[in-house]
Scaffold this motif. Structure first.
Motif, short mmCIF file in Angstrom:
data_model
loop_
_atom_site.label_atom_id
_atom_site.label_comp_id
_atom_site.label_asym_id
_atom_site.label_seq_id
_atom_site.Cartn_x
_atom_site.Cartn_y
_atom_site.Cartn_z
N PHE A 579 16.03 6.14 22.33
CA PHE A 579 16.87 4.94 22.33
C PHE A 579 18.18 5.18 21.61
CE2 PHE A 579 12.59 3.26 22.83
CZ PHE A 579 12.76 2.32 23.83
N ILE A 580 18.25 6.24 20.79
CA ILE A 580 19.42 6.48 19.95
C ILE A 580 20.43 7.40 20.63
CG2 ILE A 580 20.15 7.24 17.65
CD1 ILE A 580 18.27 4.82 17.68
N ARG A 581 19.96 8.25 21.58
CA ARG A 581 20.85 9.19 22.26
C ARG A 581 22.04 8.43 22.86
NH1 ARG A 581 17.56 12.30 20.31
NH2 ARG A 581 16.82 14.27 21.19
N ALA A 582 23.25 8.87 22.50
CA ALA A 582 24.49 8.30 23.06
C ALA A 582 24.55 6.78 22.90
CB ALA A 582 24.64 8.70 24.53
N ASN A 589 21.47 -0.74 25.51
CA ASN A 589 20.60 -0.29 24.43
C ASN A 589 21.06 -0.87 23.09
OD1 ASN A 589 18.51 1.10 25.55
ND2 ASN A 589 19.41 3.13 25.27
N GLN A 590 22.36 -1.00 22.91
CA GLN A 590 22.86 -1.58 21.67
C GLN A 590 22.35 -3.00 21.47
OE1 GLN A 590 27.10 -1.31 21.41
NE2 GLN A 590 27.14 0.93 21.59
N ALA A 591 22.38 -3.81 22.55
CA ALA A 591 21.90 -5.20 22.44
C ALA A 591 20.42 -5.23 22.09
CB ALA A 591 22.16 -5.94 23.75
N PHE A 592 19.65 -4.33 22.72
CA PHE A 592 18.21 -4.28 22.44
C PHE A 592 17.95 -3.86 21.00
CE2 PHE A 592 14.58 -1.24 22.26
CZ PHE A 592 13.59 -2.18 22.19
N LEU A 593 18.62 -2.80 20.55
CA LEU A 593 18.36 -2.30 19.20
C LEU A 593 18.84 -3.27 18.13
CD1 LEU A 593 19.22 1.48 19.64
CD2 LEU A 593 16.97 0.41 19.55
N LYS A 594 19.92 -3.99 18.40
CA LYS A 594 20.39 -4.98 17.44
C LYS A 594 19.36 -6.09 17.28
CE LYS A 594 24.58 -7.46 16.16
NZ LYS A 594 25.99 -7.75 16.52
#
Length: 637
Positions: A579-582, A589-594
């Motif tokens: 999930f962190i790659r690029a 992915n940013q919205a999900f991880l936030k």
């Protein structure tokens, strides 16, 4: 002073006051009654003696004999005959007697014996007056016996009431303890419900706490569902539900670069032949159904193999990552069988429904080189008639040729302590060291190379030897902490926590060095935690009282399960590197991880990013809510 101690003191004080009041009232009433009875007795006996003396001759001897006869009965303190002039004619007295009644009791409750008076006549003239005073020893004795009985009944009643009060207080304390335990659990990030007691006041308290927990759980569930949808949109293919190309390539890159991933395995690709032609001839719905059937088979196979990942790379291409699998024949045959079934079922016409290619990969191999080899094998399969499967072998090496060789290697390494921990820093957003991540390394032979966990742990799992290795890793971690390390994290395999014997041995090991436990971080992979959740829960319950920090690593692919963590009491999550790659270039992915960081923080969890490769990725993480990171981009201080 505790509430229950105050309640006990209040109960004791009220009981003593009630006893003192009833005791005093009883004693005073009994004394008054006895004094009254003594007065009646004295009066009656004096009247009887006076009447008897009035009927007899009044010679001194006879009179004295009658007085002496009355006195000698032993019940009187004094018997007197007084003439009309007030002079004592005859007097018989005896000293005061109280028997075995204590003197303090006599002083506390004195009994007055009122004298009995009666006139003695001689014909029509007054001869004299009889004064008779009874001994009060019998009254004292009766009063004392009553006192002892009252005290005895009070003690018996007090013991009974004490037991009853103890039980009642326990009944009150039990739900209060449950509420306190629930509040303590919430402070430990465990959201649990408690049974509601029958008492209305306590029931309302328990109901309010349960309602709060339910609201929190509902809030987390709602937020988790929303984020799960965000994750699916960012990482999954809409039609098949498999991983999309970008996310799969992240997973593949992590498998090739992660030291603790399986050191080799198989990448398998399937290409649907002439998908555009199928769309034109059979229609969009038929083509979509074909893709869904293939995607469903890929998902089924991936779910049956630990660590496997399946994806739809583009319209016609599917891929599957099989860590630790050297021979993909069984999987390839399943997929070829599916293609035959689709063709024979008449879903589409023709035998050339698809082509299959596979290739072995090894740790450290470049992703471009691997994909080009698979593409070449796929091109070879397309040039063959009918269904075809071509291999692109990459010459992966093994350190042991058989299970027996691996067993001997592992046993020798454990016995001779050819094990060590290496360390990678896990840093906070301000650069501070959170802990050292310490994966296990094993030396294949004396003076031989050191193998990464991905090389030997799959075989250790197959040979049921993970518990010995994990205990050794925990022991080495404690030694590292004792040597001065700020904090050390070790990974434990999912197979180990299944074992009650392992959990007991690990608990005993840490208990023997409990002062080091707060600096020991124990983590289990997401797959190991959720596949055997009951055992993982038991593991957390056993380790938490020792003071260890508990976490899940490689988290994210089963994010929808986060609601099950409410009552576990974890300390941290490490988000999977795929999930962190690029991440700096992937808004989805940013919205999900936030959102993941937000919901994790709401239940008190620290969130750490794994496998951070670049400075750009590292710089993006604080804005998403991450508390720390590990990986090549994290500098060593």
């Amino acid at each position: 002073m505790s509430l229950f101690r105050q309640l006990w003191l209040a109960v004791i004080a009220s009981t003593v006051i009630a006893f003192a009041g009833s005791f005093l009232a009883s004693m005073l009433t009994a004394r008054h009654y006895l004094e009254h009875q003594l007065a009646i007795k004295n009066s009656d006996n004096a009247s009887s003696l006076a009447l008897s003396m009035s009927q007899l001759e009044k010679d001194p001897i006879t009179v004295e004999l009658q007085v002496a006869a009355m006195f000698d009965s032993g019940q009187y303190a004094a018997v007197r005959l007084i003439d009309p002039e007030g002079k004592t004619m005859i007097e018989k007295t005896s000293p005061a007697m109280a028997g075995d009644v204590p003197a303090w009791f006599i002083r506390l409750f004195p009994v007055a014996s009122q004298p009995g008076l009666a006139q003695v006549s001689a014909g029509w003239n007054q001869f004299g007056t009889i004064e008779l005073v009874s001994h009060s020893q019998f009254a004292y004795q009766e009063l004392w016996d009553g006192c002892l009985k009252l005290v005895a009944w009070f003690l018996i009643g007090g013991c009974f009431m004490g037991l009853l009060g103890m039980q009642l207080l326990r009944n009150i304390k039990r739900p209060l303890d449950a509420v306190v335990g629930q509040a303590q659990a919430i402070s430990e990030r465990r959201f649990i419900r408690i049974a509601e007691p029958a008492a209305p006041e306590l029931k309302s308290l328990a109901s309010a706490m349960n309602a709060m927990v339910e609201r929190l759980q509902a809030m987390f569930a709602e937020e988790a569902a929303r984020l799960e949808q965000v994750r699916r949109e960012a990482t999954l293919d809409n039609l098949t539900g498999l991983a999309n190309r970008a996310f799969f390539l992240n997973q593949l890159e992590a498998a090739l670069s992660d030291d603790d991933a399986a050191s080799n395995g198989t990448l398998l690709m399937l290409r649907v032949a002439d998908l555009a032609g199928i769309n034109k001839r059979a229609g969009r719905e038929t083509a979509d159904e074909l893709l869904r059937r293939i995607g469903g088979k890929f998902a089924e196979i991936a779910a049956s193999k630990p660590g496997a990942a399946a994806a739809r790379l583009n319209g016609a291409d599917f891929a599957m990552l099989l860590p630790g699998v050297q021979d993909p024949t069984a999987t390839a045959e399943q997929l070829l069988s599916l293609l035959r079934d689709l063709s024979s079922a008449g879903l589409i016409d023709g035998e050339r429904i698809g082509h299959l290619a596979s290739g072995l990969y090894r740790h450290g191999q470049g992703i471009g080189n691997l994909l080009s080899q698979i593409d070449a094998a796929l091109a070879s399969a397309e040039n063959q008639s009918g269904l075809a499967w071509c291999r692109a072998e990459t010459g992966c090496e093994q350190h042991a040729a058989s299970n027996a060789d691996w067993k001997k290697l592992l046993e020798g390494a454990i016995e001779t302590q050819r094990l060590r921990l290496i360390d990678f820093p896990v840093a906070g957003n301000r650069g501070q060291l959170l802990h050292l991540e310490c994966p296990l390394r094993l030396q294949a032979s004396e003076n031989g190379e050191w193998l990464a966990a991905g090389s030997f742990m799959p075989m250790a799992s197959r040979l049921s030897m993970t518990t010995e290795l994990d205990l050794a890793a925990a022991r080495l971690a404690l030694d590292r902490v004792a040597a001065g390390a700020a904090a050390v994290a070790v990974n434990l395999s999912g197979e180990s926590i299944l074992s009650a014997a392992f959990r007991s041995s690990l608990q005993a090991l840490i208990s023997s060095r409990r002062e080091l436990a707060p600096r020991l971080w124990l983590e289990v992979s997401e797959i190991g935690a959720f596949q055997h959740f009951a055992e993982f829960h038991a593991f957390c319950d056993a380790m938490r009282p020792l003071g260890c920090r508990l976490g899940i690593e490689h988290f994210g692919r089963q994010f929808s399960e986060i609601g099950r963590l409410h009552h576990i009491g974890l300390d941290y999550l490490k988000v999977d590197g795929s999930f962190i790659r690029a991440i700096n270039t992937q808004p989805g992915n940013q919205a999900f991880l936030k959102g993941l960081c937000s919901i994790a923080h709401n239940i008190g969890l620290t969130v750490i990013a794994e496998g951070v490769q670049t400075a750009e990725e590292l710089a993006t993480l604080p804005d998403l809510g991450f508390d720390g990171a590990t990986g090549p981009a994290v500098p060593r201080n």
